[in-house]
Design a protein around this motif. Structure first.
Motif, PDB file in Angstrom:
ATOM      1  N   LEU A   4      48.314 -31.086 -46.413  1.00  0.00           N
ATOM      2  CA  LEU A   4      47.036 -31.791 -46.346  1.00  0.00           C
ATOM      3  C   LEU A   4      46.404 -31.911 -47.736  1.00  0.00           C
ATOM      4  CD1 LEU A   4      45.540 -30.264 -43.073  1.00  0.00           C
ATOM      5  CD2 LEU A   4      46.347 -32.607 -43.417  1.00  0.00           C
ATOM      6  N   ARG A   5      46.524 -30.869 -48.536  1.00  0.00           N
ATOM      7  CA  ARG A   5      45.968 -30.930 -49.898  1.00  0.00           C
ATOM      8  C   ARG A   5      46.702 -31.949 -50.758  1.00  0.00           C
ATOM      9  NH1 ARG A   5      45.656 -25.251 -49.283  1.00  0.00           N
ATOM     10  NH2 ARG A   5      43.499 -24.598 -49.067  1.00  0.00           N
ATOM     11  N   THR A   6      48.019 -31.987 -50.664  1.00  0.00           N
ATOM     12  CA  THR A   6      48.789 -32.905 -51.507  1.00  0.00           C
ATOM     13  C   THR A   6      48.755 -34.342 -50.999  1.00  0.00           C
ATOM     14  OG1 THR A   6      50.828 -32.337 -50.339  1.00  0.00           O
ATOM     15  CG2 THR A   6      50.346 -31.129 -52.352  1.00  0.00           C
ATOM     16  N   ALA A   7      48.417 -34.539 -49.731  1.00  0.00           N
ATOM     17  CA  ALA A   7      48.339 -35.889 -49.167  1.00  0.00           C
ATOM     18  C   ALA A   7      46.945 -36.478 -49.324  1.00  0.00           C
ATOM     19  CB  ALA A   7      48.738 -35.878 -47.702  1.00  0.00           C
ATOM     20  N   GLY A   8      46.231 -36.022 -50.328  1.00  0.00           N
ATOM     21  CA  GLY A   8      44.898 -36.557 -50.575  1.00  0.00           C
ATOM     22  C   GLY A   8      43.832 -35.758 -49.893  1.00  0.00           C
ATOM     23  N   GLY A   9      44.054 -34.463 -49.735  1.00  0.00           N
ATOM     24  CA  GLY A   9      43.104 -33.589 -49.059  1.00  0.00           C
ATOM     25  C   GLY A   9      41.693 -33.724 -49.601  1.00  0.00           C
ATOM     26  N   ALA A  51      53.291 -19.155 -41.695  1.00  0.00           N
ATOM     27  CA  ALA A  51      54.004 -20.050 -42.607  1.00  0.00           C
ATOM     28  C   ALA A  51      53.746 -21.509 -42.247  1.00  0.00           C
ATOM     29  CB  ALA A  51      55.496 -19.745 -42.577  1.00  0.00           C
ATOM     30  N   ALA A  52      53.704 -21.829 -40.952  1.00  0.00           N
ATOM     31  CA  ALA A  52      53.419 -23.200 -40.523  1.00  0.00           C
ATOM     32  C   ALA A  52      52.003 -23.601 -40.921  1.00  0.00           C
ATOM     33  CB  ALA A  52      53.600 -23.333 -39.013  1.00  0.00           C
ATOM     34  N   SER A  53      51.055 -22.687 -40.792  1.00  0.00           N
ATOM     35  CA  SER A  53      49.671 -22.968 -41.170  1.00  0.00           C
ATOM     36  C   SER A  53      49.544 -23.171 -42.684  1.00  0.00           C
ATOM     37  CB  SER A  53      48.775 -21.826 -40.707  1.00  0.00           C
ATOM     38  OG  SER A  53      47.445 -22.073 -41.028  1.00  0.00           O
ATOM     39  N   LEU A  54      50.199 -22.334 -43.466  1.00  0.00           N
ATOM     40  CA  LEU A  54      50.173 -22.491 -44.927  1.00  0.00           C
ATOM     41  C   LEU A  54      50.844 -23.788 -45.361  1.00  0.00           C
ATOM     42  CD1 LEU A  54      50.942 -18.829 -46.070  1.00  0.00           C
ATOM     43  CD2 LEU A  54      48.779 -20.062 -46.276  1.00  0.00           C
ATOM     44  N   ALA A  55      51.939 -24.143 -44.702  1.00  0.00           N
ATOM     45  CA  ALA A  55      52.621 -25.402 -45.020  1.00  0.00           C
ATOM     46  C   ALA A  55      51.732 -26.600 -44.697  1.00  0.00           C
ATOM     47  CB  ALA A  55      53.938 -25.491 -44.253  1.00  0.00           C
ATOM     48  N   ASP A  62      25.479 -28.585 -40.951  1.00  0.00           N
ATOM     49  CA  ASP A  62      26.712 -29.226 -41.381  1.00  0.00           C
ATOM     50  C   ASP A  62      27.646 -28.160 -41.928  1.00  0.00           C
ATOM     51  OD1 ASP A  62      25.767 -31.716 -40.677  1.00  0.00           O
ATOM     52  OD2 ASP A  62      24.993 -32.159 -42.665  1.00  0.00           O
ATOM     53  N   VAL A  63      28.845 -28.109 -41.365  1.00  0.00           N
ATOM     54  CA  VAL A  63      29.841 -27.116 -41.740  1.00  0.00           C
ATOM     55  C   VAL A  63      31.003 -27.842 -42.418  1.00  0.00           C
ATOM     56  CG1 VAL A  63      31.373 -25.325 -40.866  1.00  0.00           C
ATOM     57  CG2 VAL A  63      29.202 -25.753 -39.724  1.00  0.00           C
ATOM     58  N   GLU A  64      31.368 -27.370 -43.592  1.00  0.00           N
ATOM     59  CA  GLU A  64      32.447 -28.018 -44.341  1.00  0.00           C
ATOM     60  C   GLU A  64      33.807 -27.679 -43.744  1.00  0.00           C
ATOM     61  OE1 GLU A  64      34.245 -28.371 -48.861  1.00  0.00           O
ATOM     62  OE2 GLU A  64      32.607 -27.002 -48.474  1.00  0.00           O
ATOM     63  N   LEU A  65      34.636 -28.725 -43.597  1.00  0.00           N
ATOM     64  CA  LEU A  65      36.031 -28.572 -43.195  1.00  0.00           C
ATOM     65  C   LEU A  65      36.893 -29.077 -44.340  1.00  0.00           C
ATOM     66  CD1 LEU A  65      36.035 -29.902 -39.511  1.00  0.00           C
ATOM     67  CD2 LEU A  65      36.027 -27.526 -40.270  1.00  0.00           C
ATOM     68  N   SER A  66      37.820 -28.253 -44.796  1.00  0.00           N
ATOM     69  CA  SER A  66      38.689 -28.627 -45.900  1.00  0.00           C
ATOM     70  C   SER A  66      39.940 -27.769 -45.845  1.00  0.00           C
ATOM     71  CB  SER A  66      37.954 -28.413 -47.217  1.00  0.00           C
ATOM     72  OG  SER A  66      38.784 -28.690 -48.308  1.00  0.00           O
ATOM     73  N   PRO A  67      41.114 -28.278 -46.090  1.00  0.00           N
ATOM     74  CA  PRO A  67      41.450 -29.654 -46.426  1.00  0.00           C
ATOM     75  C   PRO A  67      41.628 -30.513 -45.170  1.00  0.00           C
ATOM     76  CG  PRO A  67      43.420 -28.296 -46.550  1.00  0.00           C
ATOM     77  CD  PRO A  67      42.275 -27.384 -46.197  1.00  0.00           C
TER      78      PRO A  67
END
Length: 142
Positions: free
Chosen positions: A18-23, A9-13, A52-57
């Motif tokens: 991160l997505r909503t803060a301009g991820g 739950a902490a990881s999902l939160a 190069d490995v993508e990191l997101s969000p």
């Protein structure tokens, strides 16, 4: 069982925040595995190759309000732990600290930034976000 659910739950939160803060996405530049048996490798003349490995969000923000003259600006990158753990598992690294220590840097908008420090924040014994302190190249520091 409750700890696993709470850490998930902490990881999902963290991912949602991160997505909503301009991820956004960045690329982690890591060394590519070498190809054994190359003639130049036997002479010690290995041409380094990278992947190069993508990191997101992720969220990128300035780490310092003002920088001293002649010093490169520092940035802070907050990275989703789920994205880091996917990279660790996919590329068979031992841990997140190993991948950040062996990486050549983080590519942000065509600028390669050096990783100065990497820390994690944990809940119930599992990381939910990683904080990377990045240093921009001095030549692009204006």
């Amino acid at each position: 069982m409750a700890d696993v659910l709470q850490s998930t739950a902490a990881s999902l939160a963290a991912d949602t925040l991160l997505r909503t803060a301009g991820g956004r996405s960045v690329l982690l530049r890591t060394p590519s595995p070498g190809t054994p048996g190359d003639a130049t490798e036997q002479l010690g003349l290995i041409t380094p190759s990278f992947q190069d490995v993508e990191l997101s969000p992720v969220v990128l923000r300035k780490a310092q309000a003002a920088t001293a003259a002649g010093k490169a600006p520092r940035w802070e990158l907050l990275v989703s732990a789920s994205a880091v753990h996917a990279v660790v598992g996919t590329f068979a690294f031992n841990s997140a600290s190993v991948i950040f220590a062996t990486a050549f840097g983080v590519l942000v908008d065509d600028t390669l930034m050096e990783i100065e420090a990497a820390t994690s924040s944990s809940a119930f014994g599992s990381p939910y976000v990683y904080r990377l302190v990045l240093r921009a190249p001095l030549t692009s520091a204006t």
